[in-house]
Design a protein around this motif. Sequence first.
Motif, PDB file in Angstrom:
ATOM      1  N   MET A 103       0.836  -1.200   0.000  1.00  0.00           N
ATOM      2  CA  MET A 103       0.000   0.000   0.000  1.00  0.00           C
ATOM      3  C   MET A 103       0.870   1.250   0.000  1.00  0.00           C
ATOM      4  N   THR A 104       0.305   2.323  -0.530  1.00  0.00           N
ATOM      5  CA  THR A 104       0.916   3.634  -0.343  1.00  0.00           C
ATOM      6  C   THR A 104      -0.122   4.510   0.353  1.00  0.00           C
ATOM      7  N   CYS A 105       0.381   5.542   1.038  1.00  0.00           N
ATOM      8  CA  CYS A 105      -0.592   6.457   1.629  1.00  0.00           C
ATOM      9  C   CYS A 105      -0.131   7.899   1.501  1.00  0.00           C
ATOM     10  N   ALA A 106      -1.037   8.754   1.153  1.00  0.00           N
ATOM     11  CA  ALA A 106      -0.757  10.183   0.995  1.00  0.00           C
ATOM     12  C   ALA A 106      -1.597  10.951   2.005  1.00  0.00           C
ATOM     13  N   PHE A 107      -0.930  11.830   2.758  1.00  0.00           N
ATOM     14  CA  PHE A 107      -1.615  12.619   3.794  1.00  0.00           C
ATOM     15  C   PHE A 107      -1.738  14.069   3.365  1.00  0.00           C
ATOM     16  N   VAL A 108      -2.875  14.669   3.580  1.00  0.00           N
ATOM     17  CA  VAL A 108      -2.992  16.125   3.549  1.00  0.00           C
ATOM     18  C   VAL A 108      -3.374  16.523   4.968  1.00  0.00           C
ATOM     19  N   ILE A 109      -2.485  17.281   5.631  1.00  0.00           N
ATOM     20  CA  ILE A 109      -2.679  17.590   7.053  1.00  0.00           C
ATOM     21  C   ILE A 109      -2.906  19.091   7.209  1.00  0.00           C
ATOM     22  N   GLU A 110      -3.890  19.436   8.023  1.00  0.00           N
ATOM     23  CA  GLU A 110      -4.174  20.847   8.253  1.00  0.00           C
ATOM     24  C   GLU A 110      -3.141  21.434   9.221  1.00  0.00           C
ATOM     25  N   GLU A 111      -2.626  22.581   8.880  1.00  0.00           N
ATOM     26  CA  GLU A 111      -1.703  23.312   9.756  1.00  0.00           C
ATOM     27  C   GLU A 111      -2.310  23.407  11.161  1.00  0.00           C
ATOM     28  N   VAL A 168      -0.254  -6.528   5.160  1.00  0.00           N
ATOM     29  CA  VAL A 168       0.014  -5.688   3.993  1.00  0.00           C
ATOM     30  C   VAL A 168       1.122  -4.709   4.372  1.00  0.00           C
ATOM     31  N   LYS A 169       2.018  -4.425   3.411  1.00  0.00           N
ATOM     32  CA  LYS A 169       3.145  -3.534   3.705  1.00  0.00           C
ATOM     33  C   LYS A 169       2.907  -2.144   3.125  1.00  0.00           C
ATOM     34  N   ILE A 170       3.167  -1.139   3.934  1.00  0.00           N
ATOM     35  CA  ILE A 170       3.097   0.241   3.433  1.00  0.00           C
ATOM     36  C   ILE A 170       4.481   0.573   2.891  1.00  0.00           C
ATOM     37  N   VAL A 171       4.557   0.835   1.589  1.00  0.00           N
ATOM     38  CA  VAL A 171       5.878   0.933   0.955  1.00  0.00           C
ATOM     39  C   VAL A 171       6.225   2.335   0.484  1.00  0.00           C
ATOM     40  N   ALA A 172       5.300   3.259   0.436  1.00  0.00           N
ATOM     41  CA  ALA A 172       5.630   4.625   0.043  1.00  0.00           C
ATOM     42  C   ALA A 172       4.550   5.553   0.573  1.00  0.00           C
ATOM     43  N   GLY A 173       4.911   6.798   0.712  1.00  0.00           N
ATOM     44  CA  GLY A 173       3.918   7.734   1.228  1.00  0.00           C
ATOM     45  C   GLY A 173       4.230   9.152   0.800  1.00  0.00           C
ATOM     46  N   ILE A 212      -6.641  11.435   4.117  1.00  0.00           N
ATOM     47  CA  ILE A 212      -5.693  10.375   3.740  1.00  0.00           C
ATOM     48  C   ILE A 212      -6.177   9.683   2.468  1.00  0.00           C
ATOM     49  N   THR A 213      -5.256   9.469   1.543  1.00  0.00           N
ATOM     50  CA  THR A 213      -5.563   8.642   0.373  1.00  0.00           C
ATOM     51  C   THR A 213      -4.668   7.418   0.422  1.00  0.00           C
TER      52      THR A 213
END
Lengths: 335, 350, 69
Positions: free
Chosen positions: A90-98, A121-126, A141-142
């Motif tokens: 899996m990969t995960c992309a975060f958008v975090i509010e200041e 399952v392995k998280i391999v990139a983010g 999170i995506t």
Amino acid sequence: MSDKTVTLAHGAGGSQTNELIETVFKAHFSNPEFTADDAAVLPVEKGRLAFSTDGFIVSPWRFNGGNIGKLSICGTVNDLSCMGAKPLYMTCAFVIEEGFPMDNLEEIASAMEKTAKEVGVKIVAGDTKVAGKGQCDGVFITTTGIGQIMENAHTSGAFAKDGDAVIVSGDVGRHGCTILLARDDYGIESDVDSDCAPLWGTVESLYSVTNDIHVIRDATRGGVGTVLYEIAGQSNVGITLNASSIPVDPRVKGVCGMLGLEPLYLACEGRLVIVAPQEHADKIVETLRKGKYTQNATIIGHITSEHIGRVVMETEIGTQTILPAPKGELLPRIC
Amino acid sequence: MNENMKKARDIITSYQGKPLRIMEVCGTHTHEIFRLGLRKLLPEQVDLISGPGCPVCVTAIGFIDEACWLALEKKCIICTFGDLIRVPGTKMSLAGARAKGAEVKPVYSPLDSLAIAEENPDRQVVFLAVGFETTTPSACITVKKAKQKGLTNFSILTANKTMPNAYQALVGSADAFLYPGHVNAITGNAVCQKLCNEQGVSGVVAGFTAGELLTALATTIRLLEKGEPFFRNCYPRVVKDEGNLSAQKLMQEVMQPCDSEWRGLGVIHDSGMKLRSEFADFDARIKHDMPNIVGKPNPACRCGEVLQGKCKPSDCKVFGKGCTPLHPIGACMVSDEGACSAYYQYTEHE
Amino acid sequence: MCVGLSARVVRVEDGTALIDASGAQREVSAGVLEDLEPGDFVMVHAGVAIAKITDSDENETDDLMENLS
């Protein structure tokens, strides 16, 4: 507890970005394949791959029974699982509010780690981006995942056949009900908790019974009712449900009673709808009931060549009536 | 199904007498009757018609326009029962106003809008008070509380309605009424008893469970067979003959009768409720100097005739074509309790 | 027109009742019902307890159906 928060500098790509990745994400997602490069490098397997992505925004980010981190892993894991695919990477992309508290981010990452480990399952990139205050709500999170499809698995929403049994893996509407209450718009209190759960183990157990499974779908937004209408449409069949056999937690019933809502249209995050030939149905239910997340699994109806494209309920007074098709926004019906 | 339900069911299914028209006045009855598939039990000669008892459906189109005006021109926070949000006004619904930046909050109880007013002291908050005698006490309690608390940023936009004069307008449209149980829980049974004694109008008060609806319908059919005008309370666990006296007193204290426009039925004399002058500070029309806003319904829509049982939803040209639950033209298609919405969602059609 | 919910009274304080419908709880106004006590059953509509009731509809239909023959 610390009072540290995420700042715009954490998203600027410099040393603070590295600090965030090292202290929060790597600490939780570490595995040999977790990449420091621009992309993760993965071995190619034989056979077929399933590949899916999903974006998660949920307010509030923490709810009874989980948080957005757990949800973001479960969502993609369950999408892959429904194709009969073992989730691998899996990969995960975060958008975090200041201004989002670092401790909360830590809590989210920790839930992701725990859930991913459970599934294997392995998280391999983010990726991490920080949005200015007010530009997003807490954290979005995506997740994207790849899974290896089991050799004998052939399922699709289009494969339901006349006479098949329709099984639901547990009680319906818990996640939607939990979030509705967590938002506290209606002043209703209940200890109902989300059904949010990773279901790869469940799907694996299904295939231990038989490979002859026609449809597996996870009911998320829109609930079990929406999934049933999708299956009826995709497979060009009708579905008949026995209203009294649909499992609903009494607390969910109570909330739905207050607000005039239909539990079948409340979201789930850990429930499968399974369509399989009648002769395997009892064995499937028996097997599911031994599972961690599926103890309330039950047969709720069957596929028919009548009333094509529609879901029909057998009611408590012995009549048949159409389940109203899903509509947009769920609004309470009061007056 | 228990024995009594079976017995009631048998009375309904085996009826072979002359044709009967029974009107379920209440929208929640309409909804439950469809949800249970109860119409499918009826023999051909029994016709169950849906009456005007869905407050969303009978609310005049101008009321939605007034609410949109408060939301967009006066920037008020609008608190409303969720049912009203998608009802089309002349130009837009409240959902449409929300897309233009208006703040529209669904609430479970009008009392919840007081908390919203307290949390937003620099904003004006307006609750959309629709509903019949069942719902009006909640608006009255809310206004009294607002007065006690000295709130200056809260008001209500009234479209409250009362049933007695509507029954008068409906006399003759059915052989018997299924009276709305929760209205009678407040008002008591005197009005219905009087309709029976003085005008020979038959009816039963009905509850909302499967057992209660079957019983009410079986009772109605049996008594219609006998031919004498009748009134029966088939919901005694909730409805007392005198009703809820405190609630009646409260409504009289806070509100007074007024003429009211019903979609489809037109203006009915003294069929509405508005705030008494002592509570004028909480009347949104007065507080916000509202101009006279007149709504213009879509001429193709036949909701009005549907509400009086004069035509079936499927007789309307736009039904299921231009007008669907996702894209409603008339109010009867919006509300889950509306006859058009129920016909559309629960019957086979192309 | 009036969705009602039957619920059990958990406690009553200053004209407000906490009610419970199979585990879902909410505060509602008890302003139009005098003498409410914990354990009573009420019909709730739009945040107001509008009537004291008996919980089950079974006995009710029993009586009504017995008189119908």
